[in-house]
Scaffold this motif. Structure first.
Motif, PDB file in Angstrom:
ATOM      1  N   PHE A  30      -5.422 -10.756  -4.027  1.00  0.00           N
ATOM      2  CA  PHE A  30      -5.194  -9.916  -2.853  1.00  0.00           C
ATOM      3  C   PHE A  30      -4.183  -8.823  -3.160  1.00  0.00           C
ATOM      4  O   PHE A  30      -4.351  -7.669  -2.759  1.00  0.00           O
ATOM      5  N   ALA A  31      -3.114  -9.186  -3.878  1.00  0.00           N
ATOM      6  CA  ALA A  31      -2.111  -8.197  -4.269  1.00  0.00           C
ATOM      7  C   ALA A  31      -2.744  -7.091  -5.106  1.00  0.00           C
ATOM      8  O   ALA A  31      -2.447  -5.900  -4.924  1.00  0.00           O
ATOM      9  N   GLU A  32      -3.618  -7.468  -6.012  1.00  0.00           N
ATOM     10  CA  GLU A  32      -4.312  -6.477  -6.843  1.00  0.00           C
ATOM     11  C   GLU A  32      -5.210  -5.597  -5.983  1.00  0.00           C
ATOM     12  O   GLU A  32      -5.302  -4.378  -6.192  1.00  0.00           O
ATOM     13  N   GLN A  33      -5.869  -6.206  -4.991  1.00  0.00           N
ATOM     14  CA  GLN A  33      -6.726  -5.449  -4.078  1.00  0.00           C
ATOM     15  C   GLN A  33      -5.929  -4.381  -3.328  1.00  0.00           C
ATOM     16  O   GLN A  33      -6.423  -3.271  -3.077  1.00  0.00           O
ATOM     17  N   LEU A  34      -4.688  -4.701  -2.991  1.00  0.00           N
ATOM     18  CA  LEU A  34      -3.826  -3.754  -2.290  1.00  0.00           C
ATOM     19  C   LEU A  34      -3.289  -2.667  -3.214  1.00  0.00           C
ATOM     20  O   LEU A  34      -2.738  -1.674  -2.740  1.00  0.00           O
ATOM     21  N   GLY A  35      -3.421  -2.864  -4.528  1.00  0.00           N
ATOM     22  CA  GLY A  35      -2.999  -1.853  -5.494  1.00  0.00           C
ATOM     23  C   GLY A  35      -1.778  -2.219  -6.307  1.00  0.00           C
ATOM     24  O   GLY A  35      -1.322  -1.412  -7.131  1.00  0.00           O
ATOM     25  N   GLN A  51       0.829  -1.213   0.000  1.00  0.00           N
ATOM     26  CA  GLN A  51       0.000   0.000   0.000  1.00  0.00           C
ATOM     27  C   GLN A  51       0.860   1.259   0.000  1.00  0.00           C
ATOM     28  O   GLN A  51       0.576   2.225  -0.721  1.00  0.00           O
ATOM     29  N   TYR A  52       1.927   1.268   0.804  1.00  0.00           N
ATOM     30  CA  TYR A  52       2.809   2.437   0.840  1.00  0.00           C
ATOM     31  C   TYR A  52       3.519   2.624  -0.493  1.00  0.00           C
ATOM     32  O   TYR A  52       3.652   3.756  -0.982  1.00  0.00           O
ATOM     33  N   ALA A  53       3.994   1.534  -1.085  1.00  0.00           N
ATOM     34  CA  ALA A  53       4.717   1.634  -2.348  1.00  0.00           C
ATOM     35  C   ALA A  53       3.842   2.235  -3.441  1.00  0.00           C
ATOM     36  O   ALA A  53       4.282   3.098  -4.214  1.00  0.00           O
ATOM     37  N   VAL A  54       2.601   1.806  -3.495  1.00  0.00           N
ATOM     38  CA  VAL A  54       1.667   2.335  -4.495  1.00  0.00           C
ATOM     39  C   VAL A  54       1.414   3.826  -4.240  1.00  0.00           C
ATOM     40  O   VAL A  54       1.456   4.651  -5.167  1.00  0.00           O
ATOM     41  N   ALA A  55       1.174   4.173  -2.962  1.00  0.00           N
ATOM     42  CA  ALA A  55       0.879   5.575  -2.625  1.00  0.00           C
ATOM     43  C   ALA A  55       2.076   6.481  -2.883  1.00  0.00           C
ATOM     44  O   ALA A  55       1.907   7.678  -3.150  1.00  0.00           O
ATOM     45  N   MET A  56       3.294   5.947  -2.822  1.00  0.00           N
ATOM     46  CA  MET A  56       4.500   6.736  -3.076  1.00  0.00           C
ATOM     47  C   MET A  56       4.795   6.890  -4.564  1.00  0.00           C
ATOM     48  O   MET A  56       5.757   7.559  -4.937  1.00  0.00           O
ATOM     49  N   GLY A  57       3.979   6.261  -5.396  1.00  0.00           N
ATOM     50  CA  GLY A  57       4.141   6.435  -6.831  1.00  0.00           C
ATOM     51  C   GLY A  57       5.067   5.442  -7.490  1.00  0.00           C
ATOM     52  O   GLY A  57       5.502   5.667  -8.627  1.00  0.00           O
ATOM     53  N   PHE A  58       5.364   4.324  -6.819  1.00  0.00           N
ATOM     54  CA  PHE A  58       6.216   3.312  -7.413  1.00  0.00           C
ATOM     55  C   PHE A  58       5.397   2.345  -8.267  1.00  0.00           C
ATOM     56  O   PHE A  58       4.237   2.057  -7.954  1.00  0.00           O
TER      57      PHE A  58
END
Length: 341
Positions: free
Chosen positions: A207-212, A186-193
């Motif tokens: 589940f991984a897709e659900q997390l983004g 979740q943090y990695a996605v929110a940080m733009g990675f």
């Protein structure tokens, strides 16, 4: 006499049993916290099992503490805190202030780090006495049950990523989708990675897709993990949350040139690394500890801003032993949290 409840082990490796303690007064530079929630972390086993020097019994573990200040010790009230302030205390439970790392401002690697459950009674309790420098202010948007895990699992993954060499747009992989990894994605996605989740089994792709996550790698599939990462162009950083040396090492050849393997999953087994592989790619392997009280505040603020929360299962303090055993069995989804309400 006023008392409060704790869950304690009376011998190394022993079960956690309820007990009553007399309510203490905080000493100079300390506060008494009314605990509302405390996460159950795998690192608690280090103290329950006396795997580290200096652990004393009876032992009250718990270093993912969330609650509110209910009493000040001498000289503490002038540090900007008020009675009733909502605070969290994590693995960083205070520093000595006089060792060389502290004098250099690197408090998380204090030579005398005060970890709750080791240096003093932890958060498997209704009350905790903690040093004022360990306090992180909880934002209004976070419930206590969410804030507690942020003080260890959250700050470790958030800090590990923000202090890595990766920048927005880079490919970043998170190894593991457990108590640490589900936050790391979740943090990695929110940080733009551009985020790759790595776990065992094809069934975790959803589940991984659900997390983004943008990509999923099944580490049990025929394609080696490193090869799969290279098929995406190579990872600028891998955040290794799984506590398995073999799994961690398997990601190393998946790094892009000058990539970085950030290890936060604890394992005591040696890790096989090829020096030639490091040299050819100019790669870096480093361990990353948790984070200071300010880092915990930063983590909670970022989480509140981006709607990131740990996935938790809450149980009452009296069921601490059952929650602890569920964590040990790997059946927690994904963080057991004890509550005192």
């Amino acid at each position: 006499m006023s008392t409060y409840r704790v869950a304690q082990a009376t011998a190394p490796g022993g079960a956690l049993h309820p007990a009553e303690r007399e309510v203490p007064q905080p000493g100079p530079g300390h506060v008494r916290i009314a605990v509302e929630a405390c996460g159950v972390c795998h690192s608690d086993t280090l103290f329950v099992n006396a795997a580290l020097p200096g652990v004393s019994f009876p032992e009250v573990p718990g270093h993912e503490i969330a609650g509110h200040i209910e009493e000040f010790g001498e000289g503490t009230r002038d540090r900007g805190w008020q009675i009733g302030d909502r605070v969290a205390v994590g693995w960083f439970g205070g520093s000595c202030g006089h060792c060389k790392p502290c004098r250099q401002g690197d408090f998380i690697v204090c030579r005398n780090l005060k970890v709750p459950g080791w240096a003093y009674d932890g958060g498997f309790a209704e009350k905790v006495i903690a040093p004022a420098d360990a306090l992180a202010r909880i934002p209004d948007e976070l419930a206590a049950g969410d804030a507690g895990p942020m003080a260890c699992a959250g700050v470790t993954t958030y800090n590990g990523l923000r202090r890595s060499s990766a920048r927005p747009g880079d490919l970043v992989a998170v190894l593991g989708l457990g108590g640490l990894g589900h936050l790391g994605v979740q943090y990695a996605v929110a940080m733009g990675f551009e985020t790759v989740a790595i776990a065992r089994g094809a069934e975790k792709a959803g589940f991984a897709e659900q997390l983004g996550a943008h990509h999923y790698v099944d580490s049990t599939a025929g394609t080696p993990v490193a090869e799969a990462l290279q098929s995406f162009g190579g990872a600028r950083a891998v955040l290794a949350t799984a506590g398995n040396s073999e799994a961690i090492a398997s990601t190393l050849d998946g790094l892009a040139p000058r990539g970085e393997l950030v290890v936060i999953g604890a394992d005591t087994s040696p890790m096989a690394i090829s020096p030639a592989g490091l040299l050819m790619g100019a790669n870096v392997v480093r361990g990353h500890p948790s984070g200071t009280a300010q880092d915990v505040e930063d983590t909670m603020a970022f989480s509140a801003l981006h709607g990131i929360r740990p996935m938790t299962e809450t149980v009452p303090l009296d069921d601490a032993e059952a929650a602890y055993q569920k964590m040990l069995a790997g059946k927690a989804r994904f963080r057991m949290v004890l509550t005192t309400g």
